[in-house]
Design a protein around this motif. Structure first.
Motif, PDB file in Angstrom:
ATOM      1  N   GLU A 148       0.929  -1.003  -0.256  1.00  0.00           N
ATOM      2  CA  GLU A 148      -0.046   0.082  -0.371  1.00  0.00           C
ATOM      3  C   GLU A 148       1.024   1.444   0.029  1.00  0.00           C
ATOM      4  N   ALA A 149       1.939   1.196   0.256  1.00  0.00           N
ATOM      5  CA  ALA A 149       3.068   2.154   0.257  1.00  0.00           C
ATOM      6  C   ALA A 149       3.345   2.704  -0.941  1.00  0.00           C
ATOM      7  N   PRO A 150       4.183   3.935  -1.299  1.00  0.00           N
ATOM      8  CA  PRO A 150       4.561   4.283  -2.966  1.00  0.00           C
ATOM      9  C   PRO A 150       6.235   3.874  -2.850  1.00  0.00           C
ATOM     10  N   PRO A 151       6.095   3.439  -4.336  1.00  0.00           N
ATOM     11  CA  PRO A 151       7.130   2.999  -4.294  1.00  0.00           C
ATOM     12  C   PRO A 151       8.661   3.426  -3.594  1.00  0.00           C
ATOM     13  N   TRP A 152       9.632   3.160  -3.083  1.00  0.00           N
ATOM     14  CA  TRP A 152      10.969   3.362  -2.494  1.00  0.00           C
ATOM     15  C   TRP A 152      11.887   3.942  -3.254  1.00  0.00           C
ATOM     16  N   ILE A 153      12.462   5.349  -3.070  1.00  0.00           N
ATOM     17  CA  ILE A 153      13.640   5.818  -4.435  1.00  0.00           C
ATOM     18  C   ILE A 153      14.696   6.650  -2.917  1.00  0.00           C
ATOM     19  N   HIS A 154      15.899   5.625  -3.396  1.00  0.00           N
ATOM     20  CA  HIS A 154      16.592   6.029  -2.876  1.00  0.00           C
ATOM     21  C   HIS A 154      18.132   6.520  -3.650  1.00  0.00           C
ATOM     22  N   GLU A 155      18.709   7.519  -3.342  1.00  0.00           N
ATOM     23  CA  GLU A 155      20.113   7.544  -4.487  1.00  0.00           C
ATOM     24  C   GLU A 155      21.680   7.567  -3.824  1.00  0.00           C
ATOM     25  N   PHE A 156      22.330   6.673  -4.078  1.00  0.00           N
ATOM     26  CA  PHE A 156      22.909   6.094  -3.331  1.00  0.00           C
ATOM     27  C   PHE A 156      24.461   6.504  -4.085  1.00  0.00           C
TER      28      PHE A 156
END
Length: 240
Positions: A148-156
């Motif tokens: 139910e959560a929005p996509p997780w987007i992360h820059e590393f």
């Protein structure tokens, strides 16, 4: 195949998932309380060896995983350990251990309950009488909340990860993982993998284990008794 190979994901796994210090601390704490005289330990789904590298007091440690890429990283990280490439749902080593662990929701990655039952049976065959089986699972409720959560987007570093969790078929939750690896200038390589997780009611897990094991400890992420509404459930069993 019962568990993904992580062919695309292996070299990014630790960067994305962290060092799993909390999972290692739980294993060490359980060993101190329930397995002070442990001399041999087997980890199912050891991945890159991040848990085994934290277990320094057990003389003999062995890790199993289906991914050759993961095991290559584990061997460089924990050179004193023995690593074997095999399916954790149907492993046969011809030996017994004091402790078997399966943590960081590895069980959920077996996407049929028949595979869970097979792993439990194999674990029983590889544990000495009185040996400990320690594992955790993501609950059905947690997997539903992730969907139910929005996509997780992360820059590393030089990468961008997009992780989108969606409901799949037959109670499986699909983790759609895209990693864009910067290779110079405006160019990126795409590494894409879909990893399934199966949620199982806690009562069904306990019923499957009860003929071979005795439950000695259970907890959720808050240290209280786990329910199907918890996010994670942790269990310590002793072989009958």
């Amino acid at each position: 195949m019962c568990i993904p190979n992580y062919d695309q994901f292996a070299k990014f796994y630790d960067l994305v998932m962290g060092d799993r210090g909390g999972d290692g601390a739980w294993v060490i704490d359980c060993l101190e309380r329930h397995g002070k005289h442990t001399t041999s330990l087997l980890e199912l789904g050891c991945g890159t060896g991040s848990i085994l590298t934290q277990i320094t007091t057990v003389p003999s440690i062995t890790g199993l995983d289906l991914s050759s890429q993961m095991l290559a990283l584990a061997r460089s990280r924990v050179p004193r350990a023995r690593f074997i490439e095999t399916n954790i749902a149907s492993f046969s080593l011809g030996e017994e251990f004091d402790v078997v662990i399966c943590v960081f929701d590895t069980l959920n990655h077996l996407v049929t309950f028949e595979s869970w039952a097979s792993l439990f049976a194999a674990t029983s065959r590889h544990l000495r009488v009185g040996g400990l089986f320690m594992f955790d699972v993501n609950t059905q409720s947690k997997l539903q909340r992730l969907c139910e959560a929005p996509p997780w987007i992360h820059e590393f570093d030089d990468c961008i990860i997009i992780m989108d969790v969606q409901p799949g078929k037959d109670g499986i939750t699909d983790w759609d993982i895209k990693i864009f690896e910067h290779i110079g200038g405006p160019r990126f390589d795409l590494h894409h993998e879909v990893i399934g997780e199966l949620g199982v009611p806690l009562e069904r897990i306990k019923a499957e284990l009860s003929p071979r094991f005795v439950l000695i400890e259970e907890s959720d992420e808050n240290g209280t008794l786990p329910t199907n509404g918890s996010s994670r459930a942790q269990f310590v069993y002793r072989k009958c």
